[in-house]
Scaffold this motif. Sequence first.
Motif, PDB file in Angstrom:
ATOM      1  N   ARG A  40       0.858  -1.178   0.000  1.00 30.21           N
ATOM      2  CA  ARG A  40       0.000   0.000   0.000  1.00 30.21           C
ATOM      3  C   ARG A  40       0.894   1.229   0.000  1.00 30.21           C
ATOM      4  O   ARG A  40       2.014   1.198   0.534  1.00 30.21           O
ATOM      5  CB  ARG A  40      -0.939   0.012   1.205  1.00 30.21           C
ATOM      6  N   PHE A  41       0.402   2.284  -0.626  1.00 28.39           N
ATOM      7  CA  PHE A  41       1.219   3.487  -0.734  1.00 28.39           C
ATOM      8  C   PHE A  41       0.320   4.683  -1.018  1.00 28.39           C
ATOM      9  O   PHE A  41      -0.851   4.541  -1.414  1.00 28.39           O
ATOM     10  CB  PHE A  41       2.267   3.344  -1.845  1.00 28.39           C
ATOM     11  N   THR A  42       0.897   5.853  -0.811  1.00 28.14           N
ATOM     12  CA  THR A  42       0.221   7.108  -1.133  1.00 28.14           C
ATOM     13  C   THR A  42       0.756   7.618  -2.464  1.00 28.14           C
ATOM     14  O   THR A  42       1.957   7.563  -2.713  1.00 28.14           O
ATOM     15  CB  THR A  42       0.481   8.156  -0.034  1.00 28.14           C
ATOM     16  N   ILE A  43      -0.144   8.090  -3.303  1.00 26.81           N
ATOM     17  CA  ILE A  43       0.254   8.775  -4.531  1.00 26.81           C
ATOM     18  C   ILE A  43       0.207  10.260  -4.199  1.00 26.81           C
ATOM     19  O   ILE A  43      -0.868  10.854  -4.093  1.00 26.81           O
ATOM     20  CB  ILE A  43      -0.704   8.448  -5.698  1.00 26.81           C
ATOM     21  N   GLY A  44       1.362  10.839  -3.970  1.00 30.43           N
ATOM     22  CA  GLY A  44       1.435  12.226  -3.523  1.00 30.43           C
ATOM     23  C   GLY A  44       2.239  12.342  -2.247  1.00 30.43           C
ATOM     24  O   GLY A  44       3.008  11.441  -1.887  1.00 30.43           O
ATOM     25  N   VAL A  45       2.051  13.441  -1.555  1.00 32.70           N
ATOM     26  CA  VAL A  45       2.775  13.726  -0.318  1.00 32.70           C
ATOM     27  C   VAL A  45       1.753  14.118   0.740  1.00 32.70           C
ATOM     28  O   VAL A  45       0.936  15.016   0.521  1.00 32.70           O
ATOM     29  CB  VAL A  45       3.795  14.870  -0.506  1.00 32.70           C
ATOM     30  N   ASP A  46       1.783  13.435   1.880  1.00 33.36           N
ATOM     31  CA  ASP A  46       0.788  13.653   2.925  1.00 33.36           C
ATOM     32  C   ASP A  46       0.815  15.089   3.450  1.00 33.36           C
ATOM     33  O   ASP A  46       1.800  15.808   3.315  1.00 33.36           O
ATOM     34  CB  ASP A  46       0.997  12.677   4.079  1.00 33.36           C
ATOM     35  N   SER A  47      -0.286  15.495   4.058  1.00 36.20           N
ATOM     36  CA  SER A  47      -0.442  16.878   4.521  1.00 36.20           C
ATOM     37  C   SER A  47       0.569  17.247   5.596  1.00 36.20           C
ATOM     38  O   SER A  47       1.062  18.381   5.639  1.00 36.20           O
ATOM     39  CB  SER A  47      -1.864  17.096   5.054  1.00 36.20           C
ATOM     40  N   LEU A  48       0.926  16.284   6.459  1.00 33.56           N
ATOM     41  CA  LEU A  48       1.884  16.580   7.522  1.00 33.56           C
ATOM     42  C   LEU A  48       3.230  16.985   6.947  1.00 33.56           C
ATOM     43  O   LEU A  48       3.824  17.988   7.345  1.00 33.56           O
ATOM     44  CB  LEU A  48       2.047  15.355   8.431  1.00 33.56           C
ATOM     45  N   ARG A  69      -0.643  21.749 -26.660  1.00 33.69           N
ATOM     46  CA  ARG A  69      -0.138  21.048 -25.490  1.00 33.69           C
ATOM     47  C   ARG A  69      -1.256  20.746 -24.503  1.00 33.69           C
ATOM     48  O   ARG A  69      -2.275  21.423 -24.461  1.00 33.69           O
ATOM     49  CB  ARG A  69       0.940  21.883 -24.787  1.00 33.69           C
ATOM     50  N   PHE A  70      -1.014  19.709 -23.684  1.00 38.29           N
ATOM     51  CA  PHE A  70      -1.854  19.483 -22.503  1.00 38.29           C
ATOM     52  C   PHE A  70      -0.931  19.436 -21.289  1.00 38.29           C
ATOM     53  O   PHE A  70       0.206  18.954 -21.355  1.00 38.29           O
ATOM     54  CB  PHE A  70      -2.714  18.224 -22.619  1.00 38.29           C
ATOM     55  N   THR A  71      -1.418  19.984 -20.195  1.00 36.05           N
ATOM     56  CA  THR A  71      -0.631  20.097 -18.966  1.00 36.05           C
ATOM     57  C   THR A  71      -1.521  19.791 -17.778  1.00 36.05           C
ATOM     58  O   THR A  71      -2.471  20.518 -17.503  1.00 36.05           O
ATOM     59  CB  THR A  71      -0.051  21.524 -18.804  1.00 36.05           C
ATOM     60  N   TYR A  72      -1.201  18.720 -17.056  1.00 33.51           N
ATOM     61  CA  TYR A  72      -1.967  18.349 -15.874  1.00 33.51           C
ATOM     62  C   TYR A  72      -1.020  18.254 -14.679  1.00 33.51           C
ATOM     63  O   TYR A  72      -0.177  17.354 -14.606  1.00 33.51           O
ATOM     64  CB  TYR A  72      -2.702  17.026 -16.101  1.00 33.51           C
ATOM     65  N   HIS A  73      -1.123  19.224 -13.776  1.00 35.39           N
ATOM     66  CA  HIS A  73      -0.333  19.258 -12.551  1.00 35.39           C
ATOM     67  C   HIS A  73      -1.316  19.106 -11.395  1.00 35.39           C
ATOM     68  O   HIS A  73      -2.023  20.052 -11.037  1.00 35.39           O
ATOM     69  CB  HIS A  73       0.430  20.580 -12.424  1.00 35.39           C
ATOM     70  N   ILE A  74      -1.343  17.913 -10.809  1.00 36.36           N
ATOM     71  CA  ILE A  74      -2.361  17.597  -9.808  1.00 36.36           C
ATOM     72  C   ILE A  74      -1.749  17.604  -8.412  1.00 36.36           C
ATOM     73  O   ILE A  74      -0.738  16.948  -8.155  1.00 36.36           O
ATOM     74  CB  ILE A  74      -2.995  16.230 -10.091  1.00 36.36           C
ATOM     75  N   GLY A  75      -2.362  18.371  -7.512  1.00 37.73           N
ATOM     76  CA  GLY A  75      -1.895  18.448  -6.130  1.00 37.73           C
ATOM     77  C   GLY A  75      -3.019  18.942  -5.229  1.00 37.73           C
ATOM     78  O   GLY A  75      -4.191  18.876  -5.584  1.00 37.73           O
ATOM     79  N   GLY A  76      -2.639  19.442  -4.067  1.00 37.50           N
ATOM     80  CA  GLY A  76      -3.627  19.912  -3.094  1.00 37.50           C
ATOM     81  C   GLY A  76      -3.771  18.914  -1.972  1.00 37.50           C
ATOM     82  O   GLY A  76      -4.211  17.784  -2.189  1.00 37.50           O
ATOM     83  N   PHE A  77      -3.381  19.296  -0.745  1.00 37.58           N
ATOM     84  CA  PHE A  77      -3.356  18.352   0.377  1.00 37.58           C
ATOM     85  C   PHE A  77      -4.430  18.630   1.427  1.00 37.58           C
ATOM     86  O   PHE A  77      -4.391  18.087   2.522  1.00 37.58           O
ATOM     87  CB  PHE A  77      -1.978  18.349   1.045  1.00 37.58           C
ATOM     88  N   GLY A  78      -5.413  19.453   1.093  1.00 39.29           N
ATOM     89  CA  GLY A  78      -6.495  19.708   2.033  1.00 39.29           C
ATOM     90  C   GLY A  78      -6.412  21.041   2.738  1.00 39.29           C
ATOM     91  O   GLY A  78      -7.368  21.474   3.385  1.00 39.29           O
ATOM     92  N   GLY A  79      -5.251  21.712   2.631  1.00 37.04           N
ATOM     93  CA  GLY A  79      -5.115  23.035   3.240  1.00 37.04           C
ATOM     94  C   GLY A  79      -4.465  23.008   4.602  1.00 37.04           C
ATOM     95  O   GLY A  79      -4.474  21.995   5.302  1.00 37.04           O
ATOM     96  N   TYR A  80      -3.896  24.122   4.955  1.00 35.88           N
ATOM     97  CA  TYR A  80      -3.205  24.261   6.242  1.00 35.88           C
ATOM     98  C   TYR A  80      -4.082  25.033   7.224  1.00 35.88           C
ATOM     99  O   TYR A  80      -4.603  24.473   8.179  1.00 35.88           O
ATOM    100  CB  TYR A  80      -1.865  24.969   6.019  1.00 35.88           C
ATOM    101  N   ARG A  81      -4.294  26.302   6.960  1.00 32.03           N
ATOM    102  CA  ARG A  81      -5.155  27.101   7.834  1.00 32.03           C
ATOM    103  C   ARG A  81      -6.592  27.166   7.319  1.00 32.03           C
ATOM    104  O   ARG A  81      -7.524  27.343   8.089  1.00 32.03           O
ATOM    105  CB  ARG A  81      -4.588  28.521   7.982  1.00 32.03           C
ATOM    106  N   THR A  82      -6.744  27.043   6.017  1.00 26.55           N
ATOM    107  CA  THR A  82      -8.081  27.034   5.422  1.00 26.55           C
ATOM    108  C   THR A  82      -8.202  25.803   4.530  1.00 26.55           C
ATOM    109  O   THR A  82      -7.224  25.328   3.955  1.00 26.55           O
ATOM    110  CB  THR A  82      -8.332  28.299   4.587  1.00 26.55           C
ATOM    111  N   LYS A  83      -9.420  25.297   4.384  1.00 27.04           N
ATOM    112  CA  LYS A  83      -9.664  24.083   3.626  1.00 27.04           C
ATOM    113  C   LYS A  83      -9.488  24.327   2.127  1.00 27.04           C
ATOM    114  O   LYS A  83      -9.950  25.324   1.593  1.00 27.04           O
ATOM    115  CB  LYS A  83     -11.077  23.559   3.898  1.00 27.04           C
ATOM    116  N   THR A  84      -8.788  23.390   1.469  1.00 27.99           N
ATOM    117  CA  THR A  84      -8.621  23.447   0.018  1.00 27.99           C
ATOM    118  C   THR A  84      -8.941  22.059  -0.555  1.00 27.99           C
ATOM    119  O   THR A  84      -9.339  21.148   0.177  1.00 27.99           O
ATOM    120  CB  THR A  84      -7.183  23.831  -0.376  1.00 27.99           C
TER     121      THR A  84
END
Length: 250
Positions: free
Chosen positions: A110-118, A167-182
Amino acid sequence: MKKIIVLFGLLAMFLPAYGQKTGNLEITFHHRFNGEEVSFEKTYSNVHDEDVKFTTINYFISNIGLKRPDGSFYTLPRDSSYFIVRHTPDRDMRKIELKDIPEGVYTGIRFTIGVDSLRNTMSIEHRGGSLDIGGAAKGMYWVWNSGYIFFKLEGTSSASTEQMKQRFTYHIGGFGGYRTKTINSIRERELVFEPLSISEESLPELGINVNLDKFFYGSYDLKISEKPNVMWGAEAEKIADNYREAFETK
């Protein structure tokens, strides 16, 4: 005394026992499209009959755990569990090596695709190695948004509405936010495989397919003609749902 006992109990869950033999595991990510190994020289057709030619396939794999036959997991220490896969015409880094794994038989991952919020919100001294935004992670971090790009897919298509460039460009991220929800595009994946033995005498290999055709369909129909660029917003979360299903064992 109770605190010390609890601490040792937690360490036992995540670290090999003192004196226990360990081994390493090599994982190779195979980028495929409609069952074929991806070539940067070739043009493919997605499910929407749009031509697709890739130039960049980059993503983070983190927080890895290996499953034993009894259902328990060996979880890699957090500081040793962040990897970046890079695949471009002039750079091929699709292999990662997991080190110091307790000897034994394993049947899943099992693994995460991305980088955890912490880790996204930690100070820079805690984000070295594959997370070093001035080194290994260069180009995989949004300075304007203070967060990692979890999955970067770029290429060309005649279906793109970007005039001249196509061109097509897909940069996917967003970890839920730090002080405000994203938005939150962190995704986890668990896979099974044939029993695999890890020991200090050998270096077993595990292959994982990343079926990039699934990037364009699934939970969300991503049409290049309608969305040639996605870097934020609700579409990013939907695309993350798509590519989560792209990871399969060979």
